[in-house]
Scaffold this motif. Structure first.
Motif, PDB file in Angstrom:
ATOM      1  N   ASP A   1       0.827  -1.202   0.000  1.00 54.56           N
ATOM      2  CA  ASP A   1       0.000   0.000   0.000  1.00 54.56           C
ATOM      3  C   ASP A   1       0.862   1.252   0.000  1.00 54.56           C
ATOM      4  O   ASP A   1       2.064   1.211   0.248  1.00 54.56           O
ATOM      5  N   ILE A   2       0.205   2.374  -0.221  1.00 53.46           N
ATOM      6  CA  ILE A   2       0.856   3.688  -0.175  1.00 53.46           C
ATOM      7  C   ILE A   2       0.611   4.277   1.211  1.00 53.46           C
ATOM      8  O   ILE A   2      -0.492   4.204   1.749  1.00 53.46           O
ATOM      9  N   HIS A   3       1.658   4.856   1.784  1.00 55.31           N
ATOM     10  CA  HIS A   3       1.575   5.426   3.124  1.00 55.31           C
ATOM     11  C   HIS A   3       2.017   6.881   3.077  1.00 55.31           C
ATOM     12  O   HIS A   3       3.143   7.171   2.689  1.00 55.31           O
ATOM     13  N   ARG A   4       1.128   7.794   3.452  1.00 57.72           N
ATOM     14  CA  ARG A   4       1.458   9.217   3.453  1.00 57.72           C
ATOM     15  C   ARG A   4       2.336   9.529   4.658  1.00 57.72           C
ATOM     16  O   ARG A   4       2.021   9.162   5.774  1.00 57.72           O
ATOM     17  N   LEU A   5       3.489  10.200   4.395  1.00 58.11           N
ATOM     18  CA  LEU A   5       4.413  10.566   5.466  1.00 58.11           C
ATOM     19  C   LEU A   5       4.277  12.020   5.868  1.00 58.11           C
ATOM     20  O   LEU A   5       4.532  12.380   7.008  1.00 58.11           O
ATOM     21  N   ASP A   6       3.931  12.872   4.913  1.00 58.03           N
ATOM     22  CA  ASP A   6       3.614  14.269   5.208  1.00 58.03           C
ATOM     23  C   ASP A   6       2.719  14.772   4.087  1.00 58.03           C
ATOM     24  O   ASP A   6       2.270  13.991   3.255  1.00 58.03           O
ATOM     25  N   ALA A   7       2.458  16.062   4.046  1.00 57.74           N
ATOM     26  CA  ALA A   7       1.528  16.603   3.051  1.00 57.74           C
ATOM     27  C   ALA A   7       1.995  16.386   1.618  1.00 57.74           C
ATOM     28  O   ALA A   7       1.187  16.296   0.712  1.00 57.74           O
ATOM     29  N   GLU A   8       3.321  16.273   1.410  1.00 53.75           N
ATOM     30  CA  GLU A   8       3.856  16.175   0.057  1.00 53.75           C
ATOM     31  C   GLU A   8       4.446  14.814  -0.286  1.00 53.75           C
ATOM     32  O   GLU A   8       4.624  14.508  -1.458  1.00 53.75           O
ATOM     33  N   VAL A   9       4.803  14.014   0.699  1.00 54.71           N
ATOM     34  CA  VAL A   9       5.601  12.817   0.437  1.00 54.71           C
ATOM     35  C   VAL A   9       4.881  11.563   0.916  1.00 54.71           C
ATOM     36  O   VAL A   9       4.300  11.535   1.988  1.00 54.71           O
ATOM     37  N   ARG A  10       4.971  10.524   0.059  1.00 57.29           N
ATOM     38  CA  ARG A  10       4.375   9.231   0.369  1.00 57.29           C
ATOM     39  C   ARG A  10       5.453   8.154   0.303  1.00 57.29           C
ATOM     40  O   ARG A  10       6.441   8.301  -0.410  1.00 57.29           O
ATOM     41  N   LEU A  11       5.216   7.073   0.988  1.00 54.53           N
ATOM     42  CA  LEU A  11       6.046   5.876   0.911  1.00 54.53           C
ATOM     43  C   LEU A  11       5.230   4.848   0.145  1.00 54.53           C
ATOM     44  O   LEU A  11       4.084   4.582   0.511  1.00 54.53           O
ATOM     45  N   ARG A  12       5.807   4.302  -0.922  1.00 53.22           N
ATOM     46  CA  ARG A  12       5.082   3.311  -1.707  1.00 53.22           C
ATOM     47  C   ARG A  12       6.068   2.277  -2.254  1.00 53.22           C
ATOM     48  O   ARG A  12       7.269   2.529  -2.333  1.00 53.22           O
ATOM     49  N   PRO A  13       5.576   1.113  -2.656  1.00 57.32           N
ATOM     50  CA  PRO A  13       6.464   0.099  -3.229  1.00 57.32           C
ATOM     51  C   PRO A  13       7.145   0.606  -4.498  1.00 57.32           C
ATOM     52  O   PRO A  13       6.556   1.356  -5.285  1.00 57.32           O
ATOM     53  N   VAL A  14       8.378   0.198  -4.684  1.00 56.42           N
ATOM     54  CA  VAL A  14       9.145   0.579  -5.864  1.00 56.42           C
ATOM     55  C   VAL A  14       8.582  -0.125  -7.100  1.00 56.42           C
ATOM     56  O   VAL A  14       8.039  -1.231  -7.007  1.00 56.42           O
ATOM     57  N   THR A  15       8.685   0.531  -8.263  1.00 54.57           N
ATOM     58  CA  THR A  15       8.308  -0.065  -9.546  1.00 54.57           C
ATOM     59  C   THR A  15       9.402   0.239 -10.561  1.00 54.57           C
ATOM     60  O   THR A  15      10.248   1.112 -10.334  1.00 54.57           O
ATOM     61  N   LEU A  16       9.365  -0.441 -11.690  1.00 54.34           N
ATOM     62  CA  LEU A  16      10.337  -0.153 -12.757  1.00 54.34           C
ATOM     63  C   LEU A  16      10.210   1.272 -13.267  1.00 54.34           C
ATOM     64  O   LEU A  16      11.192   1.863 -13.722  1.00 54.34           O
TER      65      LEU A  16
ATOM     66  N   ALA B   1      13.808   6.341 -13.938  1.00 57.29           N
ATOM     67  CA  ALA B   1      14.209   7.690 -14.365  1.00 57.29           C
ATOM     68  C   ALA B   1      14.279   8.663 -13.187  1.00 57.29           C
ATOM     69  O   ALA B   1      15.301   9.340 -13.011  1.00 57.29           O
ATOM     70  N   PRO B   2      13.233   8.772 -12.353  1.00 56.67           N
ATOM     71  CA  PRO B   2      13.349   9.716 -11.234  1.00 56.67           C
ATOM     72  C   PRO B   2      14.430   9.320 -10.226  1.00 56.67           C
ATOM     73  O   PRO B   2      15.087  10.196  -9.646  1.00 56.67           O
ATOM     74  N   LEU B   3      14.650   8.028 -10.001  1.00 55.80           N
ATOM     75  CA  LEU B   3      15.736   7.629  -9.108  1.00 55.80           C
ATOM     76  C   LEU B   3      17.088   8.021  -9.684  1.00 55.80           C
ATOM     77  O   LEU B   3      17.976   8.459  -8.956  1.00 55.80           O
ATOM     78  N   SER B   4      17.234   7.890 -10.985  1.00 57.28           N
ATOM     79  CA  SER B   4      18.476   8.306 -11.644  1.00 57.28           C
ATOM     80  C   SER B   4      18.731   9.797 -11.400  1.00 57.28           C
ATOM     81  O   SER B   4      19.851  10.196 -11.057  1.00 57.28           O
TER      82      SER B   4
ATOM     83  N   VAL C   1       9.929   3.383  -2.224  1.00 52.18           N
ATOM     84  CA  VAL C   1      10.482   4.697  -2.542  1.00 52.18           C
ATOM     85  C   VAL C   1       9.682   5.754  -1.797  1.00 52.18           C
ATOM     86  O   VAL C   1       8.513   5.557  -1.481  1.00 52.18           O
ATOM     87  N   LEU C   2      10.364   6.873  -1.529  1.00 53.25           N
ATOM     88  CA  LEU C   2       9.659   8.082  -1.145  1.00 53.25           C
ATOM     89  C   LEU C   2       9.242   8.727  -2.447  1.00 53.25           C
ATOM     90  O   LEU C   2      10.044   8.822  -3.378  1.00 53.25           O
ATOM     91  N   ALA C   3       8.004   9.151  -2.546  1.00 58.52           N
ATOM     92  CA  ALA C   3       7.507   9.782  -3.765  1.00 58.52           C
ATOM     93  C   ALA C   3       6.980  11.176  -3.423  1.00 58.52           C
ATOM     94  O   ALA C   3       6.254  11.348  -2.441  1.00 58.52           O
ATOM     95  N   ASP C   4       7.372  12.154  -4.231  1.00 56.51           N
ATOM     96  CA  ASP C   4       6.927  13.526  -3.991  1.00 56.51           C
ATOM     97  C   ASP C   4       5.499  13.709  -4.486  1.00 56.51           C
ATOM     98  O   ASP C   4       4.843  12.762  -4.934  1.00 56.51           O
ATOM     99  N   GLU C   5       5.003  14.941  -4.421  1.00 59.00           N
ATOM    100  CA  GLU C   5       3.606  15.217  -4.786  1.00 59.00           C
ATOM    101  C   GLU C   5       3.294  14.891  -6.243  1.00 59.00           C
ATOM    102  O   GLU C   5       2.145  14.692  -6.600  1.00 59.00           O
ATOM    103  N   GLU C   6       4.321  14.805  -7.092  1.00 55.91           N
ATOM    104  CA  GLU C   6       4.112  14.422  -8.496  1.00 55.91           C
ATOM    105  C   GLU C   6       4.456  12.954  -8.734  1.00 55.91           C
ATOM    106  O   GLU C   6       4.617  12.527  -9.872  1.00 55.91           O
ATOM    107  N   ASP C   7       4.597  12.186  -7.651  1.00 59.84           N
ATOM    108  CA  ASP C   7       4.889  10.751  -7.659  1.00 59.84           C
ATOM    109  C   ASP C   7       6.273  10.418  -8.211  1.00 59.84           C
ATOM    110  O   ASP C   7       6.501   9.338  -8.714  1.00 59.84           O
ATOM    111  N   ARG C   8       7.210  11.359  -8.105  1.00 62.89           N
ATOM    112  CA  ARG C   8       8.600  11.096  -8.485  1.00 62.89           C
ATOM    113  C   ARG C   8       9.352  10.547  -7.285  1.00 62.89           C
ATOM    114  O   ARG C   8       9.240  11.082  -6.182  1.00 62.89           O
TER     115      ARG C   8
END
Length: 187
Positions: A4-19, A23-26, A73-80
């Motif tokens: 599942d996706i877990h919200r850590l703050d207003a802008e950042v979520r913790l979610r499972p990594v995908t392929l 690009a954003p990890l790079s 991954v930590l994902a920002d508000e644009e899911d990067r």
């Protein structure tokens, strides 16, 4: 749930990594390369490319399917993706343990995101994977990472001389663990 996706703050979520995170990890790893250099192995330039990350993520996802690794991954508000968290070397049976590794993009460091993610992953490790303990190691001078671990209930239990080859040399590490529960092995 682990996936599942877990919200850590207003802008950042913790979610499972995908392929799709290659690009954003790079981008995040390239931006953070100098910042993380004192605490990371020397890596080839190809590691920082989208293709290098795609290959690394494919291996992580295969290990996840085999039950050896869980990666987020930590994902920002644009899911990067702006950071990564891994439970590695998952062992079940009577040991029920894993090792923890993580990093956060230099632009997001110091906001408490690592602490929030480590806490949440420890909950998932206890409640979903039924792990008994999680351990992590830091080079002796990585005070920020040590603070994260202590805030999340980890205790230092030792020091490992010349433990990992970091930044071009064998480096001593402080070893930390968190006991997640004392119940019998289940799951």
């Amino acid at each position: 749930m682990i996936h599942d996706i877990h919200r850590l703050d207003a802008e950042v979520r913790l979610r499972p990594v995908t392929l799709a995170d290659a690009a954003p990890l790079s981008v995040a790893l390239t931006r953070s390369r100098a910042y993380m250099q004192p605490w990371e192995p020397v890596r080839p330039d190809s590691f920082y490319t989208e293709q290098g990350q795609r290959e690394r993520l494919a291996a992580l996802l295969a290990d996840r399917e085999a039950g050896r690794v869980m990666s987020w991954v930590l994902a920002d508000e644009e899911d990067r993706a702006i950071g990564a968290f891994n439970l590695n070397a998952i062992v079940l049976g009577p040991f029920r343990s894993a090792t923890f590794g993580y990093w956060v993009d230099v632009e997001y460091a110091g906001r408490g995101l690592a602490t929030a993610a480590v806490r949440r992953i420890c909950e998932l490790a206890r409640d979903e994977l039924h792990l008994h303990r999680v351990e992590a190691g830091t080079v002796l001078d990585n005070i920020a990472s040590q603070r994260v671990l202590v805030k999340c209930g980890f205790e230092q239990f030792g020091m490992a001389p010349r433990y990992l080859h970091i930044n071009g040399e064998w480096r001593d590490h402080c070893l930390f663990q968190r006991i997640l529960h004392d119940g019998p092995p289940t799951g």
